[in-house]
Design a protein around this motif. Structure first.
Motif, mmCIF file in Angstrom:
data_model
loop_
_atom_site.group_PDB
_atom_site.id
_atom_site.type_symbol
_atom_site.label_atom_id
_atom_site.label_comp_id
_atom_site.label_asym_id
_atom_site.label_seq_id
_atom_site.Cartn_x
_atom_site.Cartn_y
_atom_site.Cartn_z
ATOM 1 N N GLY A 132 0.827 -1.211 0.000
ATOM 2 C CA GLY A 132 0.000 0.000 0.000
ATOM 3 C C GLY A 132 0.858 1.256 0.000
ATOM 4 O O GLY A 132 0.409 2.336 -0.387
ATOM 5 N N CYS A 133 2.119 1.112 0.440
ATOM 6 C CA CYS A 133 3.045 2.249 0.425
ATOM 7 C C CYS A 133 3.222 2.793 -0.989
ATOM 8 O O CYS A 133 3.486 3.978 -1.188
ATOM 9 C CB CYS A 133 4.410 1.830 0.976
ATOM 10 S SG CYS A 133 4.357 1.555 2.750
ATOM 11 N N ALA A 134 3.083 1.906 -1.970
ATOM 12 C CA ALA A 134 3.222 2.319 -3.367
ATOM 13 C C ALA A 134 2.183 3.375 -3.718
ATOM 14 O O ALA A 134 2.420 4.239 -4.558
ATOM 15 C CB ALA A 134 3.062 1.108 -4.279
ATOM 16 N N ILE A 135 1.022 3.304 -3.079
ATOM 17 C CA ILE A 135 -0.058 4.247 -3.354
ATOM 18 C C ILE A 135 0.048 5.449 -2.431
ATOM 19 O O ILE A 135 -0.298 6.563 -2.789
ATOM 20 C CB ILE A 135 -1.426 3.562 -3.154
ATOM 21 C CG1 ILE A 135 -1.446 2.214 -3.858
ATOM 22 C CG2 ILE A 135 -2.537 4.449 -3.649
ATOM 23 C CD1 ILE A 135 -2.579 1.340 -3.392
ATOM 24 N N GLU A 153 11.845 3.524 0.825
ATOM 25 C CA GLU A 153 12.294 4.292 2.001
ATOM 26 C C GLU A 153 12.879 5.654 1.592
ATOM 27 O O GLU A 153 12.483 6.687 2.122
ATOM 28 C CB GLU A 153 13.318 3.496 2.812
ATOM 29 C CG GLU A 153 13.815 4.304 4.011
ATOM 30 C CD GLU A 153 14.612 3.483 5.010
ATOM 31 O OE1 GLU A 153 14.739 2.258 4.818
ATOM 32 O OE2 GLU A 153 15.090 4.086 5.984
ATOM 33 N N ASP A 154 13.814 5.636 0.643
ATOM 34 C CA ASP A 154 14.445 6.898 0.229
ATOM 35 C C ASP A 154 13.408 7.858 -0.347
ATOM 36 O O ASP A 154 13.417 9.053 -0.055
ATOM 37 C CB ASP A 154 15.532 6.637 -0.824
ATOM 38 C CG ASP A 154 16.693 5.846 -0.239
ATOM 39 O OD1 ASP A 154 16.814 5.846 1.006
ATOM 40 O OD2 ASP A 154 17.448 5.238 -1.024
ATOM 41 N N GLU A 155 12.527 7.316 -1.154
ATOM 42 C CA GLU A 155 11.489 8.142 -1.779
ATOM 43 C C GLU A 155 10.650 8.838 -0.709
ATOM 44 O O GLU A 155 10.408 10.042 -0.769
ATOM 45 C CB GLU A 155 10.588 7.279 -2.672
ATOM 46 C CG GLU A 155 11.215 6.829 -3.980
ATOM 47 C CD GLU A 155 12.098 5.587 -3.848
ATOM 48 O OE1 GLU A 155 12.353 5.153 -2.697
ATOM 49 O OE2 GLU A 155 12.529 5.063 -4.891
ATOM 50 N N PHE A 156 10.213 8.073 0.281
ATOM 51 C CA PHE A 156 9.395 8.668 1.344
ATOM 52 C C PHE A 156 10.186 9.701 2.143
ATOM 53 O O PHE A 156 9.676 10.768 2.469
ATOM 54 C CB PHE A 156 8.871 7.577 2.295
ATOM 55 C CG PHE A 156 7.538 7.018 1.894
ATOM 56 C CD1 PHE A 156 6.400 7.823 1.872
ATOM 57 C CD2 PHE A 156 7.398 5.676 1.550
ATOM 58 C CE1 PHE A 156 5.161 7.307 1.520
ATOM 59 C CE2 PHE A 156 6.167 5.152 1.197
ATOM 60 C CZ PHE A 156 5.048 5.967 1.182
#
Lengths: 280, 464
Positions: A109-112, A142-145
């Motif tokens: 769900g992190c992808a969304i 992780e890096d993206e977030f």
């Protein structure tokens, strides 16, 4: 036919693909989804848009390999084409005007949740991201977030990374410490969203969730994706997929997603066996 | 010599107990002998009452005359002048309330089997034509966009393409045909036939772009302001399925007819190599009395259900489905529970359907629709053991286009508002027709609307 421009394995069962789809990329917004078919006899599956690049004309999808279709999708490589790719469908997430938001992501769900956090960050909102996974090996994005969050916390079920516990534990800590959020946005397994909503209801904080029911057409024709929201039947494909989490009947949604479980298990086994034969 | 037999030639059909286990076409079509014999029943009336009953004004006596002369291709060309989909209409039109209802032979016997003859001619053409388009088209360089590739959109596309317009059809699904491919089952309308009719349009130069959702991928404003389309025809069809709002409708095993039929027809879930799942139900209740309800019930039977019920709140007389469909359904063993209305769907501990509770109805005074209003009989509830319930009680128009197109006025129920004489909407250059305007109706009415819009769009562009 839409070409696969890039492909990356994020963990053992989660894959990222960048798809060439200029018309869709031009319109895509966080919260929206696409429907794809891998081949001519394939089923139509919805996947929420994980990222988009309007200049390059690409859509990023991130999927967990759970059934026959995602298994087949994962066997495609850069340069291959998807048989069908349509979108952007659904109503974009309403993010304007939010000043401080807790973005909760669970598993794939992190992808969304990521494009939502990214957009909020672009809009100047303060973003607290809390993500949860079963263990360290499954952590994605992780890096993206971190790049788009003012605060980033990882929870793992077994404590192998970040803090041990559930996303609700982390969120509850913030709420107990009087952290004030305009809104909580929770995207992940239904059971996770259900418990996030139970918690935020106590604190009276508006909470939006992204529903992932079974769909066929995705354009408001078949009615398969109906969700009970505040006692009223809504269609996730045209009314959602985002809904007010305090009004969603999660228990029914959880049952409805089990409709074809046995069929799906069998289909996946058949598909896996086919691939095994090919390898031999 | 006219054939004065009061009875029409029977349509050869598959045996009911064989066909209710397969998805092959139920009716087999007239043989050449039967077609000529039936054509000879036509009296060739001077005032042609049959034509007035046809929403697209096919020159019926003329094409029947060509059958008498065994000039079947010429017969086809006469039909093709006004109908873009002869093989489809010959199968799914409610001729008994249209052309055949006006047939003089119907007064003292059975009307001429016009639909069956139309089908014969269309099938003859499809089997024998040389695939060359017979229309010499002078291109006029005007672009028109059509939204939706169902019967209304295809008809409008065909008419405008023949006039030289450059037509692009935008289809949201992965396959063109609209309700002809997702709704009407293979056993009533083989998909090969739809494909063939669509290929005829492609030969006329019509471009079909699948996987484009107007209102999402592109808007009507973009089509007109950016993409250079001078006019747009909205033929996006019916939309969201209606439910009854009774307890238990979200249980597993409750389908809308749209979903059930889409899984079967578009996604071919009954075929081994299809990856789209469908429940293999043992006992099925279909709620509703229209053609869609019949299609769903007969499809459920073919998937292997032992008992299939049609639950309808009025009596046989008010049943809105075509008589032929009702007869076929009965022959195939569909059980009709008339004057009954569901009040609750019962689930088991796993939240799958295990029964449907109904109440008996009786008919009271006629209501606004002119039909006698069904009233509940107090204390008459009964339960049917079923593991699947299919709701076939209609649809409401799709909100996608309405919500993304400025200045497009709609009716209270959501249908797009049009000028009935032209098909024009409240937006200049934008026309609409078919179910998107009327709500769920028939294939031929949608085709009639497509025809009208084509004529109006041509006039609009030529007078600009």
């Amino acid at each position: 036919m839409n070409k696969i421009i890039n492909k990356k394995s994020l963990n053992q069962t989660v894959t990222l693909m960048v798809i060439s789809a200029p018309l869709i990329a031009k319109k895509a917004e966080p919260g929206q989804f696409i429907i794809l078919r891998v081949h001519e006899n394939g089923e139509r599956i919805p996947l929420t848009i994980a990222d988009y690049d309007k200049d390059k004309g690409t859509i990023t999808i991130i999927f967990q390999i759970v059934g026959a279709t995602t298994e087949q999708l994962n066997h495609l490589n850069i340069g291959d084409c998807l048989h069908d790719f349509v979108g952007p469908l659904g109503v974009p997430s309403h993010l304007d005007g939010l000043k401080k938001v807790a973005v909760i992501g669970g598993g794939v769900g992190c992808a969304i949740a990521y494009p939502v956090a990214k957009k909020l960050h672009q809009l100047g909102a303060c973003v607290h991201t809390i993500v949860g996974f079963r263990n360290k090996d499954l952590v994605i994005l992780e890096d993206e977030f971190r790049n788009v969050s003012d605060q980033y916390e990882v929870m793992t079920d077994d404590g192998s990374y970040g803090m041990k516990g559930l996303v609700t534990n982390a969120l509850e800590n913030h709420l107990k410490n009087n952290e004030q959020y305009d809104e909580v946005i929770a995207i992940g397994p239904l059971i996770m969203m259900k418990f996030v909503c139970q918690l935020t209801k106590e604190y009276n904080i508006k909470t939006m969730v992204s529903m992932n029911p079974i769909m066929i057409d995705g354009t408001g024709m078949c009615g398969c994706c109906r969700v009970n929201v505040g006692g009223v039947t809504k269609f996730a494909c045209v009314d959602g997929p985002d809904f007010d989490g305090h009004l969603v009947d999660f228990d029914t949604a959880i049952e409805r997603n089990k409709m074809y479980q046995s069929f799906e298990r069998k289909e996946r086994e058949t598909t896996c066996n086919l691939y095994r034969k090919e390898v031999k | 010599m006219a054939n004065m037999n009061p009875k029409r030639n029977e349509m050869p059909t598959q045996d009911p107990h064989v066909r209710n286990h397969n998805f092959l076409e139920v009716t087999l079509g007239y043989t050449e002998e039967q077609a000529i014999d039936e054509a000879n029943r036509c009296l060739h009336c001077k005032n042609k009452p049959c034509v007035t009953g046809c929403p697209v004004q096919i020159e019926i006596p003329e094409f029947i005359e060509k059958i008498k002369e065994k000039k079947y291709e010429e017969a086809y060309q006469i039909i093709a002048k006004t109908s873009s989909l002869p093989a489809v209409c010959g199968r799914v039109c409610p001729q008994e309330t249209q052309c055949e209802a006006k047939c003089i032979r119907g007064i003292k016997g059975e009307s001429v089997g016009i639909g069956r003859l139309e089908r014969f001619v269309a099938d003859y053409h499809n089997q024998n034509s040389n695939n060359e388009s017979n229309f010499a088209i002078q291109k006029n360089n005007h672009k028109v966009a059509i939204i939706g590739s169902g019967p209304s959109g295809l008809t409008c596309a065909g008419d405008l393409a023949k006039k030289g317009y450059q037509i692009t059809i935008f289809e949201a699904l992965h396959l063109a045909g609209g309700v002809l491919v997702y709704g009407i089952p293979e056993f009533r309308l083989p998909k090969k036939i739809v494909e063939k009719e669509i290929n005829e349009l492609k030969k006329l130069g019509v471009s079909i772009q699948t996987n484009v959702v107007i209102g999402k991928t592109l808007s009507i404003d973009e089509l007109m302001d950016v993409e250079g389309y001078e006019a747009v025809f909205i033929a996006s069809g019916a939309g969201l399925p209606r439910f009854m709002n009774i307890p238990g409708e979200n249980l597993n095993g409750v389908y809308s007819a749209n979903e059930f039929l889409t899984r079967i027809n578009l996604m071919k879930s009954y075929e081994l190599n299809s990856q789209t799942p469908i429940q293999k139900a043992k006992k099925v209740a279909v709620v509703g009395g229209g053609n869609v309800a019949m299609d769903a019930a007969r499809s459920a039977k073919r998937l292997g259900a032992e008992e299939v019920y049609i639950i309808y709140r009025r009596s046989l007389e008010e049943l809105p489905a075509r008589v032929e469909e009702v007869e076929h359904a009965k022959e195939e063993g569909i059980i009709f529970k008339l004057l009954a209305n569901p009040i609750k769907i019962i689930g088991n501990e796993n939240k799958f359907v295990q029964g449907i509770e109904c109440v008996e109805m009786e008919l009271g005074e006629p209501d606004a629709s002119g039909r006698r209003r069904p009233i509940e009989k107090i204390g008459s509830t009964f339960t049917l053991d079923v593991d699947c319930v299919i709701m076939a009680i209609g649809t409401s128009p799709n909100p996608l286009i309405k919500s993304t197109t400025k200045g497009l006025e709609t009716q209270k129920f959501g249908g797009i508002m049009i000028d009935e004489k032209t098909g024009a909407t409240s937006r200049p250059g934008v026309y609409a027709g078919g179910d998107a305007v009327t709500g769920a109706a028939t294939v031929i009415l949608a085709m009639g609307a497509g025809k009208l819009a084509a004529k109006s769009i041509d006039e609009y562009i030529q007078n600009k």
